[in-house]
Each structure stands twice: as structure tokens, then as C-alpha cells.
Design a protein around this motif. Structure first.
Motif, short mmCIF file in Angstrom:
data_model
loop_
_atom_site.label_atom_id
_atom_site.label_comp_id
_atom_site.label_asym_id
_atom_site.label_seq_id
_atom_site.Cartn_x
_atom_site.Cartn_y
_atom_site.Cartn_z
N THR A 1 0.84 -1.20 0.00
CA THR A 1 0.00 0.00 0.00
C THR A 1 0.88 1.25 0.00
OG1 THR A 1 -0.12 0.24 2.41
CG2 THR A 1 -1.75 -1.19 1.36
N GLU A 2 0.24 2.35 -0.29
CA GLU A 2 0.91 3.65 -0.19
C GLU A 2 1.16 3.99 1.28
OE1 GLU A 2 -1.35 5.28 -4.21
OE2 GLU A 2 -2.30 5.45 -2.22
N LEU A 3 2.19 4.79 1.54
CA LEU A 3 2.50 5.17 2.91
C LEU A 3 1.35 6.01 3.48
CD1 LEU A 3 5.19 4.92 4.74
CD2 LEU A 3 5.15 7.41 4.52
N THR A 4 0.98 5.72 4.71
CA THR A 4 -0.17 6.38 5.32
C THR A 4 0.22 7.59 6.15
OG1 THR A 4 -0.06 5.02 7.31
CG2 THR A 4 -1.41 4.17 5.48
N ASN A 5 -0.79 8.38 6.47
CA ASN A 5 -0.60 9.50 7.39
C ASN A 5 -0.06 9.03 8.73
OD1 ASN A 5 -1.56 11.77 5.80
ND2 ASN A 5 -3.62 10.94 6.02
N ALA A 6 -0.54 7.89 9.20
CA ALA A 6 -0.09 7.36 10.49
C ALA A 6 1.40 7.05 10.46
CB ALA A 6 -0.88 6.10 10.85
N THR B 1 -7.39 14.03 11.00
CA THR B 1 -7.63 13.38 12.29
C THR B 1 -8.33 12.04 12.12
OG1 THR B 1 -7.77 15.52 13.40
CG2 THR B 1 -8.71 13.63 14.54
N ASP B 2 -9.31 11.98 11.26
CA ASP B 2 -10.04 10.72 11.02
C ASP B 2 -9.60 10.05 9.73
OD1 ASP B 2 -11.06 12.62 9.32
OD2 ASP B 2 -13.17 12.07 9.62
N LYS B 3 -8.40 10.41 9.26
CA LYS B 3 -7.91 9.85 7.99
C LYS B 3 -6.47 9.35 8.13
CE LYS B 3 -10.85 12.89 5.21
NZ LYS B 3 -10.89 13.96 4.18
N MET B 4 -6.15 8.77 9.27
CA MET B 4 -4.78 8.32 9.49
C MET B 4 -4.42 7.11 8.62
SD MET B 4 -3.76 10.65 11.39
CE MET B 4 -2.12 10.11 11.83
N ASN B 5 -5.45 6.40 8.14
CA ASN B 5 -5.18 5.27 7.25
C ASN B 5 -5.27 5.66 5.78
OD1 ASN B 5 -7.95 5.69 7.29
ND2 ASN B 5 -8.46 3.50 7.29
N HIS B 6 -5.32 6.95 5.48
CA HIS B 6 -5.26 7.44 4.11
C HIS B 6 -3.80 7.66 3.73
CE1 HIS B 6 -9.60 8.97 3.43
NE2 HIS B 6 -9.61 8.22 4.51
N GLY C 1 1.70 11.22 -3.28
CA GLY C 1 2.31 10.56 -2.13
C GLY C 1 3.38 9.58 -2.60
N PHE C 2 3.50 8.46 -1.89
CA PHE C 2 4.52 7.48 -2.28
C PHE C 2 4.30 6.15 -1.57
CE2 PHE C 2 6.16 9.56 1.46
CZ PHE C 2 7.00 8.66 2.12
N PHE D 1 3.68 8.37 8.41
CA PHE D 1 4.44 9.61 8.28
C PHE D 1 4.46 10.37 9.60
CE2 PHE D 1 5.43 13.90 6.72
CZ PHE D 1 6.49 13.61 5.86
N GLU D 2 3.38 10.30 10.35
CA GLU D 2 3.33 10.97 11.65
C GLU D 2 4.38 10.42 12.60
OE1 GLU D 2 -0.20 12.46 14.51
OE2 GLU D 2 0.04 10.27 14.47
N LYS D 3 4.61 9.10 12.57
CA LYS D 3 5.64 8.50 13.42
C LYS D 3 7.00 9.12 13.13
CE LYS D 3 3.36 4.01 14.04
NZ LYS D 3 3.45 2.54 13.77
N PHE D 4 7.28 9.31 11.85
CA PHE D 4 8.53 9.93 11.43
C PHE D 4 8.63 11.36 11.96
CE2 PHE D 4 9.90 12.70 7.72
CZ PHE D 4 11.26 12.69 8.03
N VAL D 5 7.57 12.13 11.81
CA VAL D 5 7.58 13.52 12.25
C VAL D 5 7.74 13.63 13.77
CG1 VAL D 5 6.18 15.61 12.42
CG2 VAL D 5 6.27 14.35 10.27
N LEU D 6 7.02 12.78 14.51
CA LEU D 6 7.11 12.82 15.96
C LEU D 6 8.49 12.40 16.46
CD1 LEU D 6 3.62 11.36 16.97
CD2 LEU D 6 4.34 13.76 16.94
#
Length: 271
Positions: free
Chosen positions: A57-62, A115-120, A264-265, A64-69
Motif C-alpha cells: 500500500t501507499e504510505l499512510t498519514n499514520a 484526524t479521522d484519515k490516518m489510514n489514508h 504521495g509514495f 508519516f506521523e511517526k517519522f515527524v514525531l
């Protein structure tokens, strides 16, 4: 040719379990046919690649958030305030500059966040941002040829098995409307969809024909030395009357520092 394609698919499937991670698909080393006869940017040819693992799958918001945090990373859209966003009512190929847009608000704050699209799939990021994530995560972007080999899944046409212009809506999140003047929710989504919402290709890769364009590494013959990033597949914005890149052959290009809400990617691991 049909027999060869079937044999190739069986060969590829035999390696899936060996990947050791169900979220990645193993593509074995070998010589593959890519491109299409008469295609200016992607002519028909044979290329040899090493074995690699590509994300299903494409990389998700969730993710990418781990990377940012973990790193405190700031995307280029946050730094330069240069993200381009979309809303229904725009003429074809027109986008809006929105200084509030970045990956947490890929279409700008006024159009809502993730917020409700972390699996997008993560969007509102640049090619440079994608490379930064890959370096942190110990992965990389697929090359243009690797992406095509995995996406086409043994097909010798623009589409993998069972996909036609009339059935593509089963496999991809694309724009179904005649134009972009009116919103289009006919497939349940106007913008991105959760990864894996549509049918996968024969190898088990989701969203290669639609949802978001996917950054790849490498260049194509006509680049002419100018700095450019490439993306493949289709996106939620692509329609039959505009863009029409939801296939396994066409190659798009974009400024490496540009950020769009339909770009995205997915990642690759070396085998």
C-alpha cells in the motif's frame, strides 16, 4: 504472450510468502519487459533488476506521523508555504495556492485535516520530504522501472489483468465526473481513500492505478538535465477527460520541492 504472462504471475506469486512481511510483496530478480511500443516517454524495452520488496500500500498519514514525531521534521510545504490544493469548481488542471496546506491539512485548514484519515495515504509532501522519510525508515523509493514491474504484474498492456477503462473504478480511486467543476463522490470519496479500499492488482498491490500519484526515483530520457521528480500511477483527481494517467505506463513529472494533495509514495526494501 498470454502464456508467458501467466507463467510470470505464477512465478511472482511463489515469492510472496518469502518476503517475511505481508505488507510487502517480493519481486524476484530477472529481466522484465517495460514500456509500450510507440510511447514517447516510456518506449518498449527489456530491463534487468535485482530482487526487491515493495509495499503493498501507499504510505499512510499514520506512518508519516511517526517519522515527524520521532524527528521533528518540517516538510517543505510547512517551510515554504507553497502547497497546491484542490476544490470543486476549478477549471481543468487548475490548483489553488494555500499557505495553510501541508500533510496534516493536505487541502488547507479550511477544508479539514487528517484526524479521522490516518489510514489514508500521506499527501501534501514533496519529493524531498519523501526522501527524508525513506532515509529515516531505512527504506527507499522504487525506481521508475521497479514501480512499473510491480504495478503491471506481468501485463503487456497499460492495465493489469481484468482492468479496462470501464472497470477501473473497482481498482482505483479516480475522478468519475466529466469535469472538475462539480464535486464527485460517486465512488464514496472525493479526495483520498483509505489505503486498500479498492481491489488489488494480481500481485497484491493496492492503489497503483489511483488514490494518489506515487513518487519514484530515477529519470526518463527527456528530462534534459533539469531538476525534476517523477510520479506514477493515477490519483483521486485523475479523470478520463483530464490527466488519464491511471495506468502502468505513463510517467508524470513535478518540481522536487512541490507539494500536492494528490501526490504521495510507497516504499521499497532491498532484498
Amino acid at each position: 504472450m498470454k502464456v508467458l504472462s501467466v507463467i510470470l504471475l505464477l512465478f511472482l506469486f511463489s515469492f510472496r510468502a518469502a518476503a517475511g512481511d505481508s505488507s510487502f510483496i517480493k519481486i524476484p530478480a530477472g529481466t522484465y519487459e517495460v514500456g509500450l511500443k510507440g510511447h514517447v516517454d516510456n518506449p518498449l524495452r527489456k530491463i534487468t533488476v535485482r530482487a526487491f520488496l515493495i509495499a503493498a500500500t501507499e504510505l499512510t498519514n499514520a506512518a508519516f506521523e511517526k517519522f515527524v514525531l520521532a524527528t521533528g521534521y518540517k516538510t517543505e510545504a510547512e517551510l515554504f508555504k507553497n502547497a497546491l490544493v484542490f476544490e470543486p469548481g476549478l477549471e481543468e488542471f487548475q490548483w489553488l495556492d494555500d499557505s495553510t496546506a501541508y500533510w496534516r491539512y493536505p487541502n488547507g485548514i479550511s477544508r479539514g485535516g487528517i484526524t479521522d484519515k490516518m489510514n489514508h495515504p500521506v499527501t501534501g509532501i514533496s519529493f524531498t520530504d519523501a526522501l527524508a522519510y525513506c532515509k529515516w525508515a531505512g527504506v527507499r523509493l522504487p525506481t521508475l522501472d521497479e514501480w512499473e514491474i510491480a504495478a503491471r504484474a506481468g501485463s503487456v498492456t497499460k492495465y493489469f489483468e481484468d482492468v479496462t477503462p470501464s472497470t477501473i473504478g473497482r481498482y482505483a480511486n479516480i475522478w468519475q465526473g466529466l469535469d472538475h467543476l462539480q464535486s464527485d463522490n460517486s465512488d464514496g470519496f472525493m479526495y483520498t481513500a483509505p489505503v486498500g479500499s479498492f481491489k488489488p492488482n494480481p500481485l497484491g498491490l493496492y492503489d497503483v492505478l489511483g488514490n494518489v500519484f506515487e513518487f519514484c526515483s530515477g529519470s526518463r530520457p527527456r528530462d534534459g538535465g533539469r531538476p525534476v521528480a517523477h510520479a506514477r500511477g493515477g490519483s483521486w483527481w485523475c479523470s478520463r477527460n483530464a490527466c488519464n494517467f491511471f495506468n502502468g505506463v505513463d510517467i508524470g513529472s513535478v518540481n522536487p520541492h512541490a507539494s500536492f494533495s494528490n501526490l504521495g509514495f510507497r516504499v521499497v526494501k532491498d532484498q
